[in-house]
Design an enzyme around this catalytic site. Structure first.
Site, PDB file in Angstrom:
ATOM      1  N   GLU A 127       0.857  -1.195   0.000  1.00 24.36           N
ATOM      2  CA  GLU A 127       0.000   0.000   0.000  1.00 24.36           C
ATOM      3  C   GLU A 127       0.893   1.245   0.000  1.00 24.36           C
ATOM      4  OE1 GLU A 127      -2.880  -0.103   3.125  1.00 24.36           O
ATOM      5  OE2 GLU A 127      -3.664  -2.061   2.487  1.00 24.36           O
ATOM      6  N   PRO A 128       0.286   2.411  -0.256  1.00 24.51           N
ATOM      7  CA  PRO A 128       1.100   3.632  -0.294  1.00 24.51           C
ATOM      8  C   PRO A 128       1.931   3.811   0.982  1.00 24.51           C
ATOM      9  CG  PRO A 128      -1.118   4.100  -1.075  1.00 24.51           C
ATOM     10  CD  PRO A 128      -1.135   2.678  -0.609  1.00 24.51           C
ATOM     11  N   TRP A 156       1.749  -0.353  -6.481  1.00 25.97           N
ATOM     12  CA  TRP A 156       2.816  -1.092  -7.183  1.00 25.97           C
ATOM     13  C   TRP A 156       2.378  -2.518  -7.503  1.00 25.97           C
ATOM     14  CZ3 TRP A 156       4.279   0.892  -2.128  1.00 25.97           C
ATOM     15  CH2 TRP A 156       4.636   2.231  -2.178  1.00 25.97           C
ATOM     16  N   ASP A 241       7.712 -16.504   0.085  1.00 24.36           N
ATOM     17  CA  ASP A 241       8.865 -17.421   0.128  1.00 24.36           C
ATOM     18  C   ASP A 241       9.066 -18.047  -1.253  1.00 24.36           C
ATOM     19  OD1 ASP A 241       9.288 -16.952   2.822  1.00 24.36           O
ATOM     20  OD2 ASP A 241       8.353 -18.822   3.507  1.00 24.36           O
ATOM     21  N   GLY A 243       7.632 -16.890  -4.106  1.00 26.53           N
ATOM     22  CA  GLY A 243       7.803 -15.810  -5.086  1.00 26.53           C
ATOM     23  C   GLY A 243       9.247 -15.339  -5.161  1.00 26.53           C
ATOM     24  N   GLU A 361       8.934  -7.824  -4.147  1.00 26.53           N
ATOM     25  CA  GLU A 361       8.839  -9.053  -3.340  1.00 26.53           C
ATOM     26  C   GLU A 361       9.805  -9.025  -2.150  1.00 26.53           C
ATOM     27  OE1 GLU A 361       7.851 -12.652  -5.153  1.00 26.53           O
ATOM     28  OE2 GLU A 361       6.879 -11.704  -6.867  1.00 26.53           O
ATOM     29  N   GLY A 362       9.992  -7.813  -1.618  1.00 30.85           N
ATOM     30  CA  GLY A 362      10.840  -7.642  -0.439  1.00 30.85           C
ATOM     31  C   GLY A 362      12.219  -7.147  -0.841  1.00 30.85           C
TER      32      GLY A 362
HETATM   33  N1  CAA Z   1       6.078 -18.475   6.555  1.00 28.74           N
HETATM   34  C1  CAA Z   1       5.122 -18.726   7.478  1.00 28.74           C
HETATM   35  N2  CAA Z   1       4.819 -17.874   8.486  1.00 28.74           N
HETATM   36  C2  CAA Z   1       5.518 -16.725   8.555  1.00 28.74           C
HETATM   37  C3  CAA Z   1       6.523 -16.389   7.635  1.00 28.74           C
HETATM   38  C4  CAA Z   1       6.793 -17.327   6.607  1.00 28.74           C
HETATM   39  N3  CAA Z   1       7.726 -17.087   5.686  1.00 28.74           N
HETATM   40  N4  CAA Z   1       7.026 -15.200   7.955  1.00 28.74           N
HETATM   41  C5  CAA Z   1       6.398 -14.790   9.053  1.00 28.74           C
HETATM   42  N5  CAA Z   1       5.479 -15.700   9.410  1.00 28.74           N
HETATM   43  C6  CAA Z   1       4.580 -15.655  10.564  1.00 28.74           C
HETATM   44  C7  CAA Z   1       5.405 -15.582  11.831  1.00 28.74           C
HETATM   45  O1  CAA Z   1       5.756 -16.880  12.280  1.00 28.74           O
HETATM   46  C8  CAA Z   1       4.470 -14.870  12.780  1.00 28.74           C
HETATM   47  O2  CAA Z   1       3.539 -15.801  13.261  1.00 28.74           O
HETATM   48  P1  CAA Z   1       3.013 -15.732  14.783  1.00 28.74           P
HETATM   49  O3  CAA Z   1       2.331 -14.397  14.893  1.00 28.74           O
HETATM   50  O4  CAA Z   1       2.103 -16.887  14.875  1.00 28.74           O
HETATM   51  O5  CAA Z   1       4.241 -15.810  15.621  1.00 28.74           O
HETATM   52  C9  CAA Z   1       3.742 -13.915  11.865  1.00 28.74           C
HETATM   53  O6  CAA Z   1       3.852 -14.428  10.538  1.00 28.74           O
HETATM   54  C10 CAA Z   1       4.297 -12.516  11.909  1.00 28.74           C
HETATM   55  O7  CAA Z   1       5.671 -12.602  11.509  1.00 28.74           O
HETATM   56  P2  CAA Z   1       6.697 -11.426  11.819  1.00 28.74           P
HETATM   57  O8  CAA Z   1       6.673 -11.140  13.278  1.00 28.74           O
HETATM   58  O9  CAA Z   1       8.005 -11.772  11.210  1.00 28.74           O
HETATM   59  O10 CAA Z   1       6.009 -10.205  11.079  1.00 28.74           O
HETATM   60  P3  CAA Z   1       6.539  -8.786  10.755  1.00 28.74           P
HETATM   61  O11 CAA Z   1       5.407  -7.854  10.649  1.00 28.74           O
HETATM   62  O12 CAA Z   1       7.631  -8.412  11.682  1.00 28.74           O
HETATM   63  O13 CAA Z   1       7.114  -9.039   9.269  1.00 28.74           O
HETATM   64  C11 CAA Z   1       8.626  -8.697   7.441  1.00 28.74           C
HETATM   65  C12 CAA Z   1       8.229  -8.488   8.901  1.00 28.74           C
HETATM   66  C13 CAA Z   1       9.326 -10.028   7.288  1.00 28.74           C
HETATM   67  C14 CAA Z   1       9.569  -7.584   7.136  1.00 28.74           C
HETATM   68  C15 CAA Z   1       7.420  -8.683   6.466  1.00 28.74           C
HETATM   69  O14 CAA Z   1       6.625  -7.546   6.677  1.00 28.74           O
HETATM   70  C16 CAA Z   1       7.871  -8.697   5.016  1.00 28.74           C
HETATM   71  O15 CAA Z   1       8.226  -9.741   4.450  1.00 28.74           O
HETATM   72  N6  CAA Z   1       7.871  -7.519   4.370  1.00 28.74           N
HETATM   73  C17 CAA Z   1       8.142  -7.438   2.950  1.00 28.74           C
HETATM   74  C18 CAA Z   1       6.847  -7.471   2.198  1.00 28.74           C
HETATM   75  C19 CAA Z   1       7.061  -7.821   0.777  1.00 28.74           C
HETATM   76  O16 CAA Z   1       7.885  -8.648   0.423  1.00 28.74           O
HETATM   77  N7  CAA Z   1       6.267  -7.217  -0.069  1.00 28.74           N
HETATM   78  C20 CAA Z   1       6.300  -7.529  -1.461  1.00 28.74           C
HETATM   79  C21 CAA Z   1       5.018  -7.109  -2.066  1.00 28.74           C
HETATM   80  S1  CAA Z   1       4.402  -8.268  -3.183  1.00 28.74           S
HETATM   81  C22 CAA Z   1       5.213  -8.020  -4.619  1.00 28.74           C
HETATM   82  O17 CAA Z   1       6.154  -7.307  -4.731  1.00 28.74           O
HETATM   83  C23 CAA Z   1       4.687  -8.858  -5.743  1.00 28.74           C
HETATM   84  C24 CAA Z   1       4.746  -8.176  -7.024  1.00 28.74           C
HETATM   85  O18 CAA Z   1       3.727  -7.760  -7.536  1.00 28.74           O
HETATM   86  C25 CAA Z   1       6.010  -8.139  -7.795  1.00 28.74           C
END
Ligand code: CAA
Length: 380
Positions: A127-128, A156, A241, A243, A361-362
């Site tokens: 989101e923005p 995006w 994961d 992606g 994708e992060g």
């Molecule tokens: N698999 C399963 N469960 C997961 C997981 C995974 N890979 N990652 C986290 N979780 C679970 C955790 O175990 C946790 O569970 P509980 O609450 O039960 O303990 C819960 O999810 C929350 O996890 P976090 O505490 O790690 O959450 P967070 O808010 O701190 O996340 C972050 C942090 C990893 C930075 C996450 O926000 C993130 O990955 N951000 C990047 C987002 C992103 O990649 N965006 C891309 C947009 S899509 C795109 O680009 C597609 C396109 O069109 C090209």
């Protein structure tokens, strides 16, 4: 490059490479100039099963596994990263629908992508105000009577203007879930109240479509939830994961293409081929490409074997391959000087295309956070 592929994986890789050579690479430079969305190429790739390489045949996929998927993305992405990223996101959307969707959701929406009826599907998470901090989203879904009302803005979004399905993440407010836990919804893009913004002009990957989507009190059926209420964040992270293996595979393709381009120039330019510094640099960059390839295959193999969570390995592959693709493309431009900068070769496009892979994708910074958190948990 030695690839220890099975005959079936090799067949996918070969077919992807042939298609890319005949239909994608010849128009990549033109697409970079015109920003034209690759509708025809995507349709043809869908006809070959490449929008669901790791998806069941009953939904139009190839059931060929993750390693085969990775090789297909590398081949198509080497020819044109715009086509590669669209194919990668489409595969991710199909896979997450197959893993978490109801029979109705799977039968309705996966074939729209695998059969090429639409350019693809969109993963509407960012989101923005919340890109890296995915959980900070403001989009909400309110349960009313027998339906949901989705309201918010997604940014995006890849393929947003051409999608046959949107996966939309929102905070879902329901009488049983008053705290609004993050939930994924399967949304038909034709639903009233959805508007698509203008195509973003990006530094690279011009042929991929990137838009803002506005959801203005969009009414969707009660059974639009993907998985369960409150499981959306986990679903998003699990999908990413996979992606990230796709993006890493794409980055390997970009880097390999750059080395191929540079080799063609060097081999036909005695001043370069006889320069030990130039030759040595090629050896160094090729070695990095090989390391990236191995990391990508390792993550893909773990996912394919379904033995364990592969979050850390997928993030390591993503950050290493995308950073390596940037390093390789930029160093080759530096090495070749004017010939690297001219549009006669694809090198300058590859620099721009590679840079984009480090963001979606992060970002690289986020991948390092994911890697470190997982590691620290293990070492605690
Ligand atoms: N698999 C399963 N469960 C997961 C997981 C995974 N890979 N990652 C986290 N979780 C679970 C955790 O175990 C946790 O569970 P509980 O609450 O039960 O303990 C819960 O999810 C929350 O996890 P976090 O505490 O790690 O959450 P967070 O808010 O701190 O996340 C972050 C942090 C990893 C930075 C996450 O926000 C993130 O990955 N951000 C990047 C987002 C992103 O990649 N965006 C891309 C947009 S899509 C795109 O680009 C597609 C396109 O069109 C090209």
């Amino acid at each position: 490059m030695h690839l220890d592929l099975t005959p079936a994986q090799l067949d996918i890789k070969t077919r992807a490479a042939q298609f890319a050579a005949e239909h994608v690479r010849p128009v990549a430079a033109q697409r970079d100039n015109t920003d034209l969305f690759p509708s025809d190429e995507l349709k043809q790739l869908a006809d070959m099963g490449f929008m669901g390489v790791n998806v069941s045949s009953q939904f139009g996929g190839l059931e060929a596994g993750v390693v085969a998927y990775s090789t297909a993305i590398t081949e198509v992405g080497a020819a044109d990263a715009s086509v590669g990223v669209t194919m990668s996101v489409n595969n991710m959307v199909c896979e997450v629908l197959e893993q978490f969707g109801t029979e109705h959701q799977k039968k309705t929406f996966i074939p729209r992508i695998t059969q090429g009826e639409y350019g693809g599907g969109s993963f509407c998470l960012s989101e923005p105000g919340s890109g890296s901090d995915a959980a900070g989203m403001l989009t909400r879904a309110d349960f009313q009577d027998d339906h949901w009302i989705i309201h918010g803005t997604k940014s995006w979004i890849t393929t947003g203007a051409h999608a046959g399905v949107f996966l939309v993440w929102a905070k879902a407010f329901h009488p049983d879930h008053e705290d609004g836990p993050i939930t994924a919804f399967v949304v038909d893009p034709a639903t009233p109240g959805i508007s698509v913004g203008k195509a973003e002009e990006k530094m690279g990957q011009h042929g991929s479509n990137t838009v803002t989507l506005n959801f203005d009190h969009v009414k969707v059926p009660a059974d639009s939830v993907l998985g369960h209420i409150g499981k959306g964040f986990r679903i998003a992270m699990m999908a990413l994961d996979g992606g990230r293996i796709g993006v890493a595979s794409l980055a390997v393709g970009i880097a390999r293409e750059a080395i191929q381009q540079a080799a063609t120039i060097i081999n036909t330019t005695p001043a370069l081929s006889q320069d030990a510094t130039v030759v040595s640099k090629i050896g160094e960059l090729y070695q990095e490409l090989q390391a990236a390839q191995q990391m990508v295959f390792h993550a893909a193999t773990l996912k394919e074997k379904k033995v364990a969570r592969f979050t850390r390995e997928a993030s390591m592959a993503k950050v290493f391959a995308t950073e390596t693709a940037s390093t390789i493309t930029e160093e080759l431009v530096a090495l070749l000087g004017p010939m690297g900068v001219l549009k006669d070769t694809s090198l300058e496009r590859l620099v721009r295309d590679a840079r984009v892979t480090r963001i979606y994708e992060g970002t690289s910074e986020i991948q390092r956070v994911v890697i470190a958190r997982d590691l620290l948990k293990e070492l605690a």
